[in-house]
Design an enzyme around this catalytic site. Structure first.
Site, mmCIF file in Angstrom:
data_model
loop_
_atom_site.group_PDB
_atom_site.id
_atom_site.type_symbol
_atom_site.label_atom_id
_atom_site.label_comp_id
_atom_site.label_asym_id
_atom_site.label_seq_id
_atom_site.Cartn_x
_atom_site.Cartn_y
_atom_site.Cartn_z
ATOM 1 N N GLY A 33 0.871 -1.171 0.000
ATOM 2 C CA GLY A 33 0.000 0.000 0.000
ATOM 3 C C GLY A 33 0.907 1.220 0.000
ATOM 4 O O GLY A 33 1.780 1.343 0.863
ATOM 5 N N ALA A 34 0.694 2.120 -0.977
ATOM 6 C CA ALA A 34 1.633 3.223 -1.184
ATOM 7 C C ALA A 34 1.907 4.027 0.093
ATOM 8 O O ALA A 34 3.080 4.202 0.476
ATOM 9 C CB ALA A 34 1.133 4.120 -2.320
ATOM 10 N N GLN A 173 -5.462 -8.912 -2.605
ATOM 11 C CA GLN A 173 -5.602 -7.890 -1.553
ATOM 12 C C GLN A 173 -7.065 -7.610 -1.228
ATOM 13 O O GLN A 173 -7.402 -7.267 -0.098
ATOM 14 C CB GLN A 173 -4.941 -6.568 -1.983
ATOM 15 C CG GLN A 173 -3.430 -6.594 -2.070
ATOM 16 C CD GLN A 173 -2.943 -6.924 -3.461
ATOM 17 O OE1 GLN A 173 -3.641 -7.577 -4.243
ATOM 18 N NE2 GLN A 173 -1.738 -6.512 -3.786
ATOM 19 N N ASP A 214 -0.980 4.624 -6.574
ATOM 20 C CA ASP A 214 0.436 4.452 -6.240
ATOM 21 C C ASP A 214 1.289 5.601 -6.756
ATOM 22 O O ASP A 214 2.350 5.886 -6.207
ATOM 23 C CB ASP A 214 0.947 3.116 -6.777
ATOM 24 C CG ASP A 214 0.359 1.973 -5.969
ATOM 25 O OD1 ASP A 214 -0.765 1.539 -6.286
ATOM 26 O OD2 ASP A 214 1.001 1.550 -4.988
ATOM 27 N N LYS A 225 -2.977 -0.440 -8.647
ATOM 28 C CA LYS A 225 -2.952 -1.901 -8.765
ATOM 29 C C LYS A 225 -3.487 -2.372 -10.117
ATOM 30 O O LYS A 225 -4.475 -1.846 -10.620
ATOM 31 C CB LYS A 225 -3.793 -2.488 -7.630
ATOM 32 C CG LYS A 225 -3.879 -3.997 -7.564
ATOM 33 C CD LYS A 225 -2.542 -4.709 -7.623
ATOM 34 C CE LYS A 225 -1.554 -4.218 -6.594
ATOM 35 N NZ LYS A 225 -0.161 -4.690 -6.875
#
Lengths: 324, 324
Positions: A33-34, A173, A214, A225
């Site tokens: 996760g960014a 995810q 991201d 993603k």
């Protein structure tokens, strides 16, 4: 940190005692996760330098883990700039200030997510489903979440919100993390495979799509993603708004467009195996791009902690970024 | 029949000794693929009636297995009409004629697939990738395949063809069956997750999309494996031709449009578990529509054994169907 590769089957906490362990945790997606990898990298810099590591070496090691999310580089740069500004100070002070800064990045991330939630909640339609892809939740951040933060804020504001969660192959995810998070919050969630998103968008019970990011280029192109682009196209085709929720630190205003964003290619085994079980014939060719780029023309709005950016993004994004 | 639930990990043949076993094999997807379940159902009718079963009961049991693919009902009807036309004949003759007819349906299906391949091969671009979804191959038919038959025929005609195979969650027909079939034929295949199809379509190295069909309405709307609609929209958005390959028996000219096609909803466990391994939190809500409908405006052409139908399909499909 929670080991996200083992959710939802078990909740296991991992303690990193060296910056190399932090780098490895980012690379293997124990943490992902960014915003979360930004916070983890900041802590990695503090840990590495506090343990006597060379600043450049520590920063390079952490930066070489994953190429796409810009928050990683943003956090490392912020820590590096602070360290350099302190270079003539006593080691003890540098150590204390870096730890303090990493903790501040974490606290700020939670506050930023709360603001993103507050800014985004009015955009969420009442009484319809929100479709989300991947996990842009508490697990992807220091807490609360970006896209899931908006969903949480909408629910907290009294709106009736239900979620379609794309399972998000290959790393799952959505199935493993988003479904797990939302179930804990009591937000009604329906898990679907990625290829069902179009079916439900066409059916008409999706009020909006909400995803994280991201990296976002100056023109509003969004790297997120793998599969996000497909959802965006399907949303547009069915006249459903497509919203991106991300902190300002996800903006990369140095890039004119999204095609300049490096796309990480990951191992074939993520596609051919699920929790170690083979799902494809041995030796088959595999592609595994971890991200895709959604051109800005599919993006209805970008929700940040400083406000909501609308097209044209070349105007709205730099303006938001410059706000105090 | 090969047990398709166990591929590619093991090649196990299942022998059905009663029509109820045939019905169960269709329901549990031991055998799947619209043409293949048509052939299996025809054999089930022959088996059931030859073993002294009541014609109506046998046909009803086989018809109640799966609702979407029309080939199932087409094959059962064909067998039933023959049985009724023979009702005043000796049992031994009825038995022999039904077995003969079921074998004829199988032989015809292989010949039909060869014709579909020959008709479709000229549409496949040379030196580019074909993207396919699910498995419309030898396993989905009596042999050779519909969409994969076209790919095979294009390769046999000397064209350089490579394939992107969507893994096709939740049942993974692409990963387990298409990848397995094409590897055996030596056709270069790259396995991707369903949500990567958009990435590769946008990248520009996909020359066309080729899929099968479970039922096609009079106007050209196509019911096929869940996710087909998404691929079709993404193909159109990127100006890539989207072809459907199917026998005339897949046409349901009684339906004006695809929204009248019943969509099978399958068990949640197909989504939450992969080969028995849980990939989602226990108790999470799940949707599992097994098919979707691709509106005809996304369909470039429909390749049948009698020729290639182009829009407007309300003209071209009935005309093809009426050909001798």
């Amino acid at each position: 940190m929670i080991d996200q590769t083992r959710l939802p089957r078990e909740v296991v906490f991992v303690t990193c005692r060296t910056y190399e362990q932090v780098a490895e945790a980012i690379r293997t997606m124990v943490i992902r996760g960014a915003p979360a990898i930004g916070v983890a990298a900041a802590m990695g810099v503090a840990l590495g330098v506090a343990s006597g590591g060379d600043l450049d070496r520590v920063c390079d090691t952490l930066a070489r883990t994953r190429p796409t999310a810009v928050n990683l580089f943003w956090a490392i740069d912020r820590m590096k700039r602070l360290a350099l500004s302190l270079s003539n100070r006593p080691a003890e002070e540098i150590r204390a200030r870096l730890i303090e800064e990493a903790l501040r990045i974490r606290e700020q991330d939670i506050a930023i997510n709360r603001s993103i939630g507050a800014n985004g909640a009015p955009l969420v339609p009442d009484g319809k489903h929100v479709l989300t892809h991947c996990n842009a939740g508490a697990l992807a951040t220091a807490g609360y979440g970006t896209a899931l933060g908006v969903i949480r804020a909408a629910a907290e504001s009294g709106k009736k919100v239900a979620v379609y969660a794309d399972e998000t192959r290959p790393f799952l995810q959505g199935a493993r993390l988003t479904a797990w998070e939302l179930a804990q919050d009591g937000i009604p969630t329906t898990l679907i495979t990625d290829n069902m998103a179009g079916y439900f968008l066409r059916k008409g019970d999706v009020g909006c799509v909400l995803v994280g990011a991201d990296r976002i280029a100056r023109n509003g192109d969004v790297a997120n993603k793998i599969g996000t682009y497909s959802v965006a196209v399907l949303a547009k085709e069915n006249s459903v708004p497509f919203y991106v929720a991300a902190p300002i630190s996800t903006l990369d205003l140095t890039l004119a467009g999204g095609d300049e964003i490096p796309i990480e290619q990951r191992a074939a085994s993520e596609v051919t195996h699920v929790f170690g079980v083979a799902v494809a014939p041995e030796g088959i060719g595999v592609a595994n791009p971890a991200f895709d780029v959604t051109p800005h023309r599919y993006v209805t709005a970008i929700i940040t902690e400083k406000g909501v950016a609308r097209p044209p993004y070349t105007d709205s994004l730099p303006r938001l970024a410059a706000l105090e």
